[in-house]
Design a protein around this motif. Sequence first.
Motif, PDB file in Angstrom:
ATOM      1  N   GLN A 111       0.918  -1.111  -0.233  1.00 39.01           N
ATOM      2  CA  GLN A 111      -0.029   0.043  -0.127  1.00 39.01           C
ATOM      3  C   GLN A 111       0.841   1.241  -0.014  1.00 39.01           C
ATOM      4  O   GLN A 111       0.363   2.374   0.293  1.00 39.01           O
ATOM      5  N   GLN A 112       2.220   1.206  -0.220  1.00 36.05           N
ATOM      6  CA  GLN A 112       3.257   2.289   0.037  1.00 36.05           C
ATOM      7  C   GLN A 112       4.100   2.118  -1.141  1.00 36.05           C
ATOM      8  O   GLN A 112       4.637   0.890  -1.376  1.00 36.05           O
ATOM      9  N   GLN A 129       1.989   7.448  -0.561  1.00 33.42           N
ATOM     10  CA  GLN A 129       1.119   6.623   0.331  1.00 33.42           C
ATOM     11  C   GLN A 129       0.047   6.423  -0.428  1.00 33.42           C
ATOM     12  O   GLN A 129      -1.096   5.703   0.042  1.00 33.42           O
ATOM     13  N   ASP A 130      -0.092   6.851  -1.632  1.00 30.70           N
ATOM     14  CA  ASP A 130      -1.544   6.857  -2.288  1.00 30.70           C
ATOM     15  C   ASP A 130      -1.577   5.489  -3.433  1.00 30.70           C
ATOM     16  O   ASP A 130      -2.382   5.517  -4.670  1.00 30.70           O
ATOM     17  N   VAL A 131      -0.783   4.599  -3.324  1.00 31.39           N
ATOM     18  CA  VAL A 131      -1.079   3.567  -4.060  1.00 31.39           C
ATOM     19  C   VAL A 131      -1.737   2.486  -3.793  1.00 31.39           C
ATOM     20  O   VAL A 131      -1.692   2.423  -2.481  1.00 31.39           O
ATOM     21  N   GLN A 132      -2.503   1.737  -4.473  1.00 37.87           N
ATOM     22  CA  GLN A 132      -3.532   0.682  -3.882  1.00 37.87           C
ATOM     23  C   GLN A 132      -3.015  -0.518  -4.870  1.00 37.87           C
ATOM     24  O   GLN A 132      -3.930  -1.253  -5.329  1.00 37.87           O
ATOM     25  N   GLY A 133      -1.723  -0.826  -4.732  1.00 33.58           N
ATOM     26  CA  GLY A 133      -1.422  -2.225  -5.448  1.00 33.58           C
ATOM     27  C   GLY A 133      -0.643  -1.778  -6.567  1.00 33.58           C
ATOM     28  O   GLY A 133      -0.619  -0.872  -6.961  1.00 33.58           O
ATOM     29  N   SER A 136      -1.883   0.338  -9.394  1.00 35.44           N
ATOM     30  CA  SER A 136      -1.987   1.705  -9.007  1.00 35.44           C
ATOM     31  C   SER A 136      -0.722   2.434  -9.318  1.00 35.44           C
ATOM     32  O   SER A 136      -0.637   3.373  -9.990  1.00 35.44           O
TER      33      SER A 136
END
Length: 193
Positions: A111-112, A129-133, A136
């Motif tokens: 998630q990071q 911090q805004d990745v979702q896998g 993303s």
Amino acid sequence: MTQSHKTQRVLFRAHWLVGSLTVTSATLFMSACDNPAPGEGMPKPLAQGPMPEVVSVTEALQSPDLTTVDPGLLHQAEVDKVLPPSGLRCSFAYTAEGRPVLTAALLPEGQQAEAVMKLHGRLVVVSTQDVQGPDSLANGAAFSAEGLRATVRPEGKASSEHRVADMTFELDQGLLVGYRGWYSCSDEGKPAA
């Protein structure tokens, strides 16, 4: 000796001189074609400088002229020094076949992500911090560290190997620069650059 003999003699010398220059020029040109440029054909340079150290953004930007700050080209060993050894890595490069100037990787939690850049010959770690896998990260991300932001926005579908992308690079000291380049991702642990 008559005037026509003098003229013929001068013309003969002129033809001989032009012919000699042509043969000499052609010989030099052809011999230069056989010699490779220095370093050409070598798999990697024989001597490289020391590995850059990882420093903070503030330390990397201790330069009197911020207008000369552009992200530098990364070597694979520099990327490997900072990022996890396996998993998805995505890279932004100025050219489709060039070395990257930013390489990002998902951290084990998924998630990071962290990325590495080179500024003034020093490695800087930025994170998001805004990745979702993996999907993303493959669609670009905004990375930051104290005083610095780098945002990568690729065009097209994430399934493409190399995609045209834009990267903005911003420093709190007042620099904002945009770059057009290429974004590619690989899940083999090595960026496709």
